[in-house]
Motif scaffolding. Structure first.
Motif, PDB file in Angstrom:
ATOM      1  N   LEU A 135      46.989  39.326  39.307  1.00  0.00           N
ATOM      2  CA  LEU A 135      46.109  40.346  39.873  1.00  0.00           C
ATOM      3  C   LEU A 135      44.645  39.944  39.686  1.00  0.00           C
ATOM      4  O   LEU A 135      43.861  39.955  40.640  1.00  0.00           O
ATOM      5  N   ARG A 136      44.286  39.552  38.472  1.00  0.00           N
ATOM      6  CA  ARG A 136      42.908  39.132  38.197  1.00  0.00           C
ATOM      7  C   ARG A 136      42.530  37.890  39.016  1.00  0.00           C
ATOM      8  O   ARG A 136      41.416  37.776  39.508  1.00  0.00           O
ATOM      9  N   LEU A 137      43.474  36.973  39.181  1.00  0.00           N
ATOM     10  CA  LEU A 137      43.226  35.766  39.964  1.00  0.00           C
ATOM     11  C   LEU A 137      42.928  36.104  41.432  1.00  0.00           C
ATOM     12  O   LEU A 137      41.984  35.576  42.014  1.00  0.00           O
ATOM     13  N   VAL A 138      43.717  36.989  42.019  1.00  0.00           N
ATOM     14  CA  VAL A 138      43.510  37.366  43.422  1.00  0.00           C
ATOM     15  C   VAL A 138      42.165  38.082  43.587  1.00  0.00           C
ATOM     16  O   VAL A 138      41.416  37.801  44.524  1.00  0.00           O
ATOM     17  N   VAL A 139      41.839  38.980  42.661  1.00  0.00           N
ATOM     18  CA  VAL A 139      40.551  39.678  42.718  1.00  0.00           C
ATOM     19  C   VAL A 139      39.406  38.665  42.646  1.00  0.00           C
ATOM     20  O   VAL A 139      38.444  38.742  43.416  1.00  0.00           O
ATOM     21  N   MET A 140      39.528  37.686  41.763  1.00  0.00           N
ATOM     22  CA  MET A 140      38.501  36.652  41.617  1.00  0.00           C
ATOM     23  C   MET A 140      38.381  35.807  42.897  1.00  0.00           C
ATOM     24  O   MET A 140      37.282  35.529  43.370  1.00  0.00           O
ATOM     25  N   LEU A 141      39.523  35.413  43.476  1.00  0.00           N
ATOM     26  CA  LEU A 141      39.510  34.624  44.714  1.00  0.00           C
ATOM     27  C   LEU A 141      38.835  35.387  45.843  1.00  0.00           C
ATOM     28  O   LEU A 141      38.032  34.826  46.588  1.00  0.00           O
ATOM     29  N   LEU A 142      39.160  36.660  45.968  1.00  0.00           N
ATOM     30  CA  LEU A 142      38.560  37.468  47.030  1.00  0.00           C
ATOM     31  C   LEU A 142      37.051  37.570  46.855  1.00  0.00           C
ATOM     32  O   LEU A 142      36.290  37.486  47.819  1.00  0.00           O
ATOM     33  N   SER A 143      36.624  37.721  45.622  1.00  0.00           N
ATOM     34  CA  SER A 143      35.191  37.787  45.336  1.00  0.00           C
ATOM     35  C   SER A 143      34.501  36.479  45.723  1.00  0.00           C
ATOM     36  O   SER A 143      33.436  36.484  46.338  1.00  0.00           O
ATOM     37  N   ARG A 144      35.141  35.365  45.404  1.00  0.00           N
ATOM     38  CA  ARG A 144      34.565  34.046  45.711  1.00  0.00           C
ATOM     39  C   ARG A 144      34.438  33.766  47.202  1.00  0.00           C
ATOM     40  O   ARG A 144      33.574  33.013  47.612  1.00  0.00           O
ATOM     41  N   ILE A 145      35.334  34.355  48.001  1.00  0.00           N
ATOM     42  CA  ILE A 145      35.265  34.092  49.446  1.00  0.00           C
ATOM     43  C   ILE A 145      34.510  35.198  50.194  1.00  0.00           C
ATOM     44  O   ILE A 145      34.548  35.258  51.419  1.00  0.00           O
ATOM     45  N   GLY A 146      33.823  36.066  49.458  1.00  0.00           N
ATOM     46  CA  GLY A 146      32.943  37.024  50.120  1.00  0.00           C
ATOM     47  C   GLY A 146      33.402  38.457  50.178  1.00  0.00           C
ATOM     48  O   GLY A 146      32.905  39.233  50.985  1.00  0.00           O
ATOM     49  N   PHE A 147      34.354  38.840  49.329  1.00  0.00           N
ATOM     50  CA  PHE A 147      34.820  40.222  49.272  1.00  0.00           C
ATOM     51  C   PHE A 147      34.615  40.744  47.848  1.00  0.00           C
ATOM     52  O   PHE A 147      35.552  40.767  47.044  1.00  0.00           O
TER      53      PHE A 147
END
Length: 153
Positions: free
Chosen positions: A20-32
């Motif tokens: 869950l934390r990984l997906v949240v971090m990935l989304l943040s990195r790509i502009g969300f």
């Protein structure tokens, strides 16, 4: 406070907190940057009733409410039915994909996520046209009028 259209809020649901934390971090990195994460379908429904999300990304294999059940809950709710929904899983069986498609999933993403695939799926799903409720009774009567032989079977 209005939400910027280029940063729509996303809800991520996964019962494995590290993922869950990984997906949240990935989304943040790509502009969300506006991403909420919860670890159960029940929590997801609570969040969805409190706030409008541009997208739900949910793991398929969760307990006690799996991603398919969550999807059906969302599609069955008149207020939430148009919320775009992506299912994630390490591997999909044909039956999983078929059931999820019938339930109204907008896309599937295999774990681990490929950033390019994630970006493409997000863009396609968030920009999709809203769903319309079907009128099954009207559809049945139209079919039987157009094809009277269907009523015989």
């Amino acid at each position: 406070m209005s939400e910027a259209p280029d940063h729509p809020p996303i809800l991520v649901v996964d019962d494995q907190e590290k993922l869950l934390r990984l997906v949240v971090m990935l989304l943040s990195r790509i502009g969300f940057p506006d991403v909420d994460g919860v670890t159960s379908g029940t929590e997801a429904m609570e969040k969805l009733r409190q706030r409008r999300y541009a997208l739900v990304i949910s793991d398929l294999d969760m307990e006690p409410m799996d991603g398919l059940t969550l999807l059906r809950e969302i599609r069955g709710d008149d207020t939430l039915m148009n919320t775009p929904f992506i299912l994630t899983e390490a591997s999909f069986e044909f039956e999983d994909i078929n059931l999820a498609h019938q339930a109204g999933a907008d896309a599937f993403i295999l774990k681990p996520f490929d950033i390019a695939v994630l970006k493409t799926k997000l863009k396609n799903v968030i920009n999709r046209k809203p769903r319309k409720r079907e009128a099954p009774i009207a559809a049945q009567s139209t079919l039987s009028q157009d094809f009277p032989m269907l009523g015989k079977y």
